[in-house]
Design an enzyme around this catalytic site. Sequence first.
Site, PDB file in Angstrom:
ATOM      1  N   ARG A 234      44.308 -13.677 -58.461  1.00 39.64           N
ATOM      2  CA  ARG A 234      44.379 -12.280 -58.567  1.00 39.64           C
ATOM      3  C   ARG A 234      44.596 -11.519 -59.879  1.00 39.64           C
ATOM      4  O   ARG A 234      45.338 -10.466 -59.989  1.00 39.64           O
ATOM      5  CB  ARG A 234      45.360 -11.812 -57.492  1.00 39.64           C
ATOM      6  CG  ARG A 234      44.467 -11.651 -56.018  1.00 39.64           C
ATOM      7  CD  ARG A 234      45.086 -10.614 -54.995  1.00 39.64           C
ATOM      8  NE  ARG A 234      45.114 -11.413 -53.749  1.00 39.64           N
ATOM      9  CZ  ARG A 234      46.205 -11.527 -53.089  1.00 39.64           C
ATOM     10  NH1 ARG A 234      47.113 -10.671 -53.504  1.00 39.64           N
ATOM     11  NH2 ARG A 234      46.196 -12.215 -51.991  1.00 39.64           N
TER      12      ARG A 234
ATOM     13  N   ARG B 155      44.744  -4.887 -58.507  1.00 36.12           N
ATOM     14  CA  ARG B 155      45.278  -3.682 -58.360  1.00 36.12           C
ATOM     15  C   ARG B 155      46.607  -3.361 -59.233  1.00 36.12           C
ATOM     16  O   ARG B 155      47.092  -2.334 -59.314  1.00 36.12           O
ATOM     17  CB  ARG B 155      45.579  -3.329 -56.882  1.00 36.12           C
ATOM     18  CG  ARG B 155      44.305  -3.105 -56.069  1.00 36.12           C
ATOM     19  CD  ARG B 155      44.480  -2.836 -54.705  1.00 36.12           C
ATOM     20  NE  ARG B 155      44.925  -3.935 -53.711  1.00 36.12           N
ATOM     21  CZ  ARG B 155      45.252  -4.048 -52.919  1.00 36.12           C
ATOM     22  NH1 ARG B 155      45.522  -2.995 -51.963  1.00 36.12           N
ATOM     23  NH2 ARG B 155      45.812  -5.158 -52.202  1.00 36.12           N
TER      24      ARG B 155
ATOM     25  N   ARG C 274      37.773   0.727 -59.695  1.00 34.83           N
ATOM     26  CA  ARG C 274      37.508   0.542 -58.142  1.00 34.83           C
ATOM     27  C   ARG C 274      37.381   1.870 -57.550  1.00 34.83           C
ATOM     28  O   ARG C 274      36.934   1.935 -56.180  1.00 34.83           O
ATOM     29  CB  ARG C 274      38.300  -0.344 -57.683  1.00 34.83           C
ATOM     30  CG  ARG C 274      38.209  -2.031 -58.117  1.00 34.83           C
ATOM     31  CD  ARG C 274      37.247  -2.580 -57.053  1.00 34.83           C
ATOM     32  NE  ARG C 274      37.838  -2.429 -55.592  1.00 34.83           N
ATOM     33  CZ  ARG C 274      37.262  -1.547 -54.802  1.00 34.83           C
ATOM     34  NH1 ARG C 274      36.475  -1.190 -55.170  1.00 34.83           N
ATOM     35  NH2 ARG C 274      37.683  -1.749 -53.506  1.00 34.83           N
TER      36      ARG C 274
ATOM     37  N   ASP D 242      34.930 -12.328 -53.405  1.00 35.39           N
ATOM     38  CA  ASP D 242      35.772 -12.507 -52.233  1.00 35.39           C
ATOM     39  C   ASP D 242      35.514 -13.662 -51.375  1.00 35.39           C
ATOM     40  O   ASP D 242      34.245 -13.910 -51.485  1.00 35.39           O
ATOM     41  CB  ASP D 242      35.727 -10.992 -51.530  1.00 35.39           C
ATOM     42  CG  ASP D 242      36.680 -11.155 -50.429  1.00 35.39           C
ATOM     43  OD1 ASP D 242      36.780 -11.541 -49.084  1.00 35.39           O
ATOM     44  OD2 ASP D 242      38.023 -10.695 -50.561  1.00 35.39           O
TER      45      ASP D 242
ATOM     46  N   TYR E 248      39.425 -16.368 -39.878  1.00 31.85           N
ATOM     47  CA  TYR E 248      39.004 -14.868 -40.139  1.00 31.85           C
ATOM     48  C   TYR E 248      38.017 -14.447 -39.218  1.00 31.85           C
ATOM     49  O   TYR E 248      37.810 -13.579 -38.481  1.00 31.85           O
ATOM     50  CB  TYR E 248      38.497 -14.559 -41.780  1.00 31.85           C
ATOM     51  CG  TYR E 248      39.592 -14.155 -42.608  1.00 31.85           C
ATOM     52  CD1 TYR E 248      40.388 -13.110 -42.433  1.00 31.85           C
ATOM     53  CD2 TYR E 248      39.842 -15.066 -43.687  1.00 31.85           C
ATOM     54  CE1 TYR E 248      41.365 -12.808 -43.208  1.00 31.85           C
ATOM     55  CE2 TYR E 248      40.845 -14.787 -44.628  1.00 31.85           C
ATOM     56  CZ  TYR E 248      41.699 -13.752 -44.586  1.00 31.85           C
ATOM     57  OH  TYR E 248      42.742 -13.346 -45.239  1.00 31.85           O
TER      58      TYR E 248
END
Length: 368
Positions: A38, A42, A51, A87, A165
């Site tokens: 990552r 963010r 974004r 992703d 998921y």
Amino acid sequence: HYCSNCCPLSDFPQLQNDTFLRAARGEETEHVPVWCMRQAGRYLPEFRESRAGKDFFDTCRSPEACCELTLQPLRRFPFDAAIIFSDILVIPQAMGMDVQMVAGKGPTFPDPLKEPEDLQRLQAKVDVDKELGYVFKAITLTRHKIEGKVPLIGFTGAPWTLMSYMIEGGGSRTFSKAKRWLYRHPEASHMLLRMLTDVIVEYLLGQVAAGAQALQVFESHAGILGPVEFQEFSLPYLRDIARCVKEKLKDAGKDIPMIVFAKDAHYGLEDLSQSHYEVVGLDWTIDPRSARERTGGKVSLQGNMDPCAFYAPKERISDIVKKMLEGFGTRGYIANLGHGLYPDMDPESVGAFVEAVHQHSKQMIKQK
């Protein structure tokens, strides 16, 4: 293979820093290479700006946006590798499932798989070029724009993690709905895991054809399985992925290092080191020295600083890094975190981490 600009892939700029690739293969290096899971995230103000107001998966489907986000951390820090911005859930999407990124909640499947008959809703044979071509275009574009500074890593989620998921419908502490399938519907579980494995192999081969120079397989939810379930529902598929990808690449005369990261699967360390991957990624709960002993020098290791160490003062980060390097040794080692960066982390701490890895490892290699 040609990229979208119709230039042969051999026209990629020449790689200037192959430290990461050499470490992955266990070769000698001048310093220990470092990157962060990552690292395009963010915690970077420029990432948040790029974004802002855009749908997460729309961003994933834009090669230009993915390229820009992949390159942002490299402008700030001297990382030794980049990982394409994408992703893991693009695969369930390619198989026909609806996945949305919900603010404050994370990935959400409005209509998850509930019973074995729901498998009929999935597209078993996926044309990866058609469904996931946007990832391949992002990789090719990034390979050009990165100008050979560092290698570009492609990645995928592993079958069990994706399955969990798809059944759970999102994140969960226990993943009990997904685990219920393993105990109640083992045959259907294997059917789904096999379908996912087939798509993943094609997807990874497509990434290499597009220009990926290394591949990482994320088994993020390994830790919610016990050793017995891991042996049955995760490990065989992880092995198949590496074996199939390597066989196909060998035929094409390509040698691409592969990394497996099975988070919290301590009990599987020995098995993972014998599953056809060059590198085993480790989370922060594993002691570096014991990981070296248990993997017996068969593989390179990647990891495993606790991401929360970034909340420490800079001097302390440097000490933590030094200790970690002493534990792993400098050969066959790629410095990283034991998990991804968190959004509230200070970019300056990331810079201190990268600098500490390079500085301490150079000294340690000189003193040998």
